[in-house]
Enzyme design. Structure first.
Site, PDB file in Angstrom:
ATOM      1  N   HIS A 181      17.471  47.403  50.184  1.00 56.45           N
ATOM      2  CA  HIS A 181      18.346  47.054  51.300  1.00 56.45           C
ATOM      3  C   HIS A 181      17.953  47.862  52.534  1.00 56.45           C
ATOM      4  O   HIS A 181      18.436  48.987  52.734  1.00 56.45           O
ATOM      5  CB  HIS A 181      19.806  47.343  50.935  1.00 56.45           C
ATOM      6  CG  HIS A 181      20.279  46.573  49.743  1.00 56.45           C
ATOM      7  ND1 HIS A 181      19.931  46.905  48.452  1.00 56.45           N
ATOM      8  CD2 HIS A 181      21.090  45.474  49.645  1.00 56.45           C
ATOM      9  CE1 HIS A 181      20.511  46.056  47.611  1.00 56.45           C
ATOM     10  NE2 HIS A 181      21.205  45.177  48.315  1.00 56.45           N
ATOM     11  N   GLU A 226      46.462  51.964  40.484  1.00 51.89           N
ATOM     12  CA  GLU A 226      45.736  52.279  39.251  1.00 51.89           C
ATOM     13  C   GLU A 226      44.236  52.453  39.467  1.00 51.89           C
ATOM     14  O   GLU A 226      43.617  53.383  38.926  1.00 51.89           O
ATOM     15  CB  GLU A 226      45.981  51.188  38.201  1.00 51.89           C
ATOM     16  CG  GLU A 226      47.375  51.174  37.622  1.00 51.89           C
ATOM     17  CD  GLU A 226      48.354  50.315  38.409  1.00 51.89           C
ATOM     18  OE1 GLU A 226      49.501  50.149  37.947  1.00 51.89           O
ATOM     19  OE2 GLU A 226      47.972  49.813  39.488  1.00 51.89           O
ATOM     20  N   GLY A 258      27.821  52.442  44.527  1.00 54.17           N
ATOM     21  CA  GLY A 258      27.232  51.100  44.584  1.00 54.17           C
ATOM     22  C   GLY A 258      28.302  50.039  44.533  1.00 54.17           C
ATOM     23  O   GLY A 258      28.375  49.189  45.427  1.00 54.17           O
ATOM     24  N   HIS A 287      19.864  42.614  55.315  1.00 54.00           N
ATOM     25  CA  HIS A 287      20.694  43.373  54.375  1.00 54.00           C
ATOM     26  C   HIS A 287      19.971  43.707  53.076  1.00 54.00           C
ATOM     27  O   HIS A 287      19.852  44.877  52.723  1.00 54.00           O
ATOM     28  CB  HIS A 287      21.979  42.605  54.050  1.00 54.00           C
ATOM     29  CG  HIS A 287      22.777  43.209  52.936  1.00 54.00           C
ATOM     30  ND1 HIS A 287      23.588  44.298  53.119  1.00 54.00           N
ATOM     31  CD2 HIS A 287      22.864  42.884  51.609  1.00 54.00           C
ATOM     32  CE1 HIS A 287      24.138  44.624  51.961  1.00 54.00           C
ATOM     33  NE2 HIS A 287      23.721  43.779  51.040  1.00 54.00           N
ATOM     34  N   ASP A 300      59.422  43.220  27.676  1.00 53.50           N
ATOM     35  CA  ASP A 300      58.679  42.972  28.921  1.00 53.50           C
ATOM     36  C   ASP A 300      57.727  41.788  28.788  1.00 53.50           C
ATOM     37  O   ASP A 300      57.265  41.237  29.795  1.00 53.50           O
ATOM     38  CB  ASP A 300      57.887  44.220  29.335  1.00 53.50           C
ATOM     39  CG  ASP A 300      58.760  45.216  30.081  1.00 53.50           C
ATOM     40  OD1 ASP A 300      59.851  44.825  30.541  1.00 53.50           O
ATOM     41  OD2 ASP A 300      58.348  46.382  30.205  1.00 53.50           O
ATOM     42  N   PHE A 360      47.429  47.737  32.089  1.00 52.98           N
ATOM     43  CA  PHE A 360      46.878  47.878  33.434  1.00 52.98           C
ATOM     44  C   PHE A 360      45.527  48.592  33.450  1.00 52.98           C
ATOM     45  O   PHE A 360      44.985  48.854  34.531  1.00 52.98           O
ATOM     46  CB  PHE A 360      47.881  48.577  34.346  1.00 52.98           C
ATOM     47  CG  PHE A 360      49.173  47.831  34.481  1.00 52.98           C
ATOM     48  CD1 PHE A 360      49.178  46.449  34.622  1.00 52.98           C
ATOM     49  CD2 PHE A 360      50.388  48.493  34.453  1.00 52.98           C
ATOM     50  CE1 PHE A 360      50.362  45.743  34.737  1.00 52.98           C
ATOM     51  CE2 PHE A 360      51.585  47.794  34.565  1.00 52.98           C
ATOM     52  CZ  PHE A 360      51.568  46.419  34.703  1.00 52.98           C
ATOM     53  N   ASN A 375      28.522  47.244  61.348  1.00 52.93           N
ATOM     54  CA  ASN A 375      27.505  46.336  61.896  1.00 52.93           C
ATOM     55  C   ASN A 375      27.931  44.871  61.841  1.00 52.93           C
ATOM     56  O   ASN A 375      27.165  43.993  62.247  1.00 52.93           O
ATOM     57  CB  ASN A 375      26.153  46.542  61.193  1.00 52.93           C
ATOM     58  CG  ASN A 375      26.219  46.309  59.698  1.00 52.93           C
ATOM     59  OD1 ASN A 375      26.884  45.393  59.220  1.00 52.93           O
ATOM     60  ND2 ASN A 375      25.518  47.143  58.923  1.00 52.93           N
ATOM     61  N   HIS A 404      52.832  42.310  29.865  1.00 47.10           N
ATOM     62  CA  HIS A 404      52.745  43.762  29.717  1.00 47.10           C
ATOM     63  C   HIS A 404      52.288  44.188  28.312  1.00 47.10           C
ATOM     64  O   HIS A 404      52.311  45.376  28.001  1.00 47.10           O
ATOM     65  CB  HIS A 404      54.102  44.407  30.026  1.00 47.10           C
ATOM     66  CG  HIS A 404      54.395  44.479  31.495  1.00 47.10           C
ATOM     67  ND1 HIS A 404      54.373  43.374  32.319  1.00 47.10           N
ATOM     68  CD2 HIS A 404      54.699  45.540  32.296  1.00 47.10           C
ATOM     69  CE1 HIS A 404      54.672  43.746  33.556  1.00 47.10           C
ATOM     70  NE2 HIS A 404      54.869  45.055  33.570  1.00 47.10           N
TER      71      HIS A 404
END
Length: 661
Positions: free
Chosen positions: A26, A409, A114, A261, A467, A435, A185, A471
């Site tokens: 790049h 999270e 990255g 790029h 729940d 999660f 840019n 969940h």
């Protein structure tokens, strides 16, 4: 051409020549952002390449990791252990100059980057660590922790949610020593950013609580330098400096275009760029003598700064020997106590959820592991992740070590990695297991870097209950187990939970996820330190060779433990195996593994309230797995376990089918 401009062009052409030789990379960012990077490294960064691990160095993170050629060029020119041959070996097998920067591979790389945006979050973690260590160790006249964290990012990083999460928290925490250089840019792979990113970024960051600055000409080294110094003068707010650049600057046919790029410029375009920028040197990969001499003077000044810091630290050690000893403990990878011999650490009573067991363990650890720091994504009351003898970290109390991460999270996960990468801290994080999907990209980077950050994952199965399926984790154990260098530990009771924490704290080469129940679980006879082998015999058969092997993790171990008695009455001799960590079990000797799961016994049943993915490695073609093959439902936990077959009766019935087929 003045020395600053000559140095900037040196960085540009080292970068594009490395990319051209690799036929991959790049070039756009290195050509456009070289002046900003140079202004930072040459005129503001406190770092000594002769000692790249100096504790009080400034940290630099290239969040836009695709611009790695620029970072490697900086490292080479500034005297780190990156040679011209390393630049020539860019993106090649076994080189120390891979396509994106990798922590632990290349001298001077502070963080693997990255995946866009994560570098910003990691830098937030480093900045938090700096303030916490300063509060813990600095004394009047002895600012032994006093440095900045710098990030270079692009438009793409600022589109990512993780960057927004982290920046919001950084503003709330008033991290005044965090400086973000924004290479603006207005170009991404697909073209002009106005198609998808037409907001006023600085207004957004102002709303986060940041100081916002703009440099209109990205080639004006003096203006960039002045902006960085203005950023450093602001102590109450982190700073974002918008540096307006042109991607591929200097390459006449590529400048300002998306094609600059992610593909080499080509030999002809490089020649045109050299002519355009007044680069008169014909030799490739060339660093002019004037540049070398210029950088040597900068490095001398930085070496002197470290020498003065060491002199100060020696005086500090003499005046505050206890603090110097504490510093050594905090910066050691070894635990300051031998928990294996600490009987209190392994002593528990009663039937409680393993999330509550974890709370008990954590609060034992908080008294003996002083550099523990961590918190939850706004779930601390549920996942029991607070150290009760510690205060909360805040702008008013940097010495606190309980963290409020907010409902972030992903950012929490990467921030914790940054805290560990800074040095001196042992971070942990916590959240609901379902999660972990939000966290996975950060967990993966932590595993890739080999960082021993501990994740507390509670509410680990359909035991979440009312729940409902949104969940209730199903595929999450399989997902984390599939990740290289990640250790999953799902304990069945309090003693196994203690083992999980011990395993996580003593592992120095990768992260650990501790998977914990919401529902109460009994303390089973025979559990304890044996869990440190990943799998072990909890109840054995009366015969020399068992009729069947029963395997489970977490809450389901209780089922196979009780099924053993029923099976005995039915004339089936079983072995009960608790398998809290497949990864640790696989690290054991072949002899030990065979002693626990003998290959001669092909009748096997595994039980886990999750996807069966991966279990057939252990049960084989003649075995069976009681597991989840779909999502859960909303109901009390007991009803759900009954509905989906996680009962002693179903275990027994399944075993009989396996044994008799």
């Amino acid at each position: 051409m003045n020395i600053d401009q000559l140095s900037v062009n040196t960085l540009r052409f080292l970068s594009v020549e490395a990319i051209q030789k690799a036929k991959s990379g790049h070039p756009g960012l290195p050509m456009g952002a070289a002046p900003a990077a140079y202004a930072l490294w040459a005129k503001n960064m406190k770092a000594n390449p002769a000692d790249s691990k100096w504790a009080d160095r400034d940290r630099f993170v290239l969040s836009a990791g695709h611009g790695s050629a620029l970072l490697y060029s900086l490292l080479h020119v500034f005297g780190y252990n990156v040679s011209i041959d390393d630049l020539k070996n860019f993106r090649q097998l076994d080189s120390i100059t891979p396509g994106h920067p990798e922590y632990g591979m290349t001298d001077g790389i502070e963080m693997t980057s990255g995946p866009l945006g994560q570098g910003i979050a990691g830098a937030v973690g480093m900045a938090i660590a700096e303030t916490h260590l300063a509060a813990q160790f600095n004394k009047p006249g002895y600012n032994i922790v006093d440095h900045y964290t710098y990030v270079l990012c692009g438009d793409g990083c600022l589109m990512e949610g993780v960057a927004s999460e982290a920046a919001s928290l950084a503003g709330t925490l008033k991290l005044g020593k965090l400086v973000l250089l924004y290479d603006c840019n207005n170009i991404t792979i697909e073209g002009d950013t106005k198609t998808s990113f037409d907001e006023d970024v600085l207004k957004r960051y102002e709303a986060y609580g940041w100081q916002t600055l703009t440099v209109e000409d990205g080639n004006d080294v003096d203006a960039i330098d002045a902006a960085i110094k203005e950023a450093k003068a602001e102590t109450e707010r982190p700073t974002i400096i918008k540096v307006k650049t042109q991607i591929g600057y200097g390459a006449p046919n590529k400048q300002g275009k998306a094609s600059a790029h992610g593909e080499p410029l080509g030999e002809e375009e490089i020649a045109l760029a050299k002519a355009n920028l007044g680069w008169k040197y014909k030799k490739e990969f060339y660093v002019p003598k004037q540049v070398k001499e210029h950088i040597e003077e900068i490095n001398k000044a930085n070496a002197k700064a470290e020498k003065e810091w060491k002199k100060m630290f020696n005086a500090y050690s003499n005046e505050y020997p206890d603090m110097a000893a504490k510093w050594k403990v905090w910066h050691s990878k070894k635990l300051p106590v031998d928990l294996l011999k600490d009987e209190d650490y392994w002593t528990y009573e009663g039937t409680i959820a393993t999330r509550a067991s974890s709370e008990k363990v954590l609060n034992k650890l908080s008294k003996v592991v002083p550099n523990l720091i961590g918190g939850s994504a706004d779930l601390a009351p549920s996942n029991k992740s607070v150290m009760k003898d510690r205060e909360y970290y805040s702008p008013e109390n940097r010495a606190g070590s309980n963290m409020h991460f907010g409902i972030r999270e992903f950012a929490m996960t990467v921030i914790a990695s940054g805290m560990y990468l800074h040095g001196g801290l042992r971070p942990y994080i916590a959240g609901f297991f379902v999660f972990s999907d939000y966290m996975k990209a950060g967990l993966r980077m932590s595993a890739l870097m080999g960082l021993p950050v501990i994740s507390i994952f509670t509410h680990d199965s359909i035991g979440v209950g009312e729940d409902g399926p949104t969940h209730q984790p199903i595929e999450h154990l399989a997902a984390l187990r599939s990740m290289p260098n990640y250790t999953v530990f799902r304990p069945c009771d309090s003693r196994e939970t203690a083992a999980a924490w011990y395993a996580g704290l003593t592992r120095t080469s990768g992260p650990t996820g501790i998977i914990l129940s919401r529902q109460n679980l009994p303390l089973l006879d025979g559990t304890g330190k044996n869990a440190l082998k990943g799998a072990y015999i909890l109840r054995d058969s009366k015969k020399k060779v068992p009729d069947v092997l029963l395997m489970a993790t977490g809450s389901e171990v209780e089922l196979i433990y009780k099924a053993w008695d029923v099976l005995q009455e039915k004339g089936v001799d079983a072995r009960v195996i608790s398998m809290p960590s497949w990864e640790i079990f696989e690290e054991q000797s072949d002899k030990y593994k065979e002693s626990v799961i003998p290959s001669a016994v092909r009748k096997r049943v595994a039980v886990e309230a999750a996807s069966d993915f991966g279990w057939y490695k252990y049960v084989g073609l003649d075995g069976a797995v009681i597991s989840m093959d779909g999502f859960g439902a909303s109901a009390p936990a007991g009803k759900l376990f009954e509905k989906f077959g996680f009962t002693v009766d179903n275990v027994v019935e399944t075993v009989l089918k396996v044994v008799n087929k």
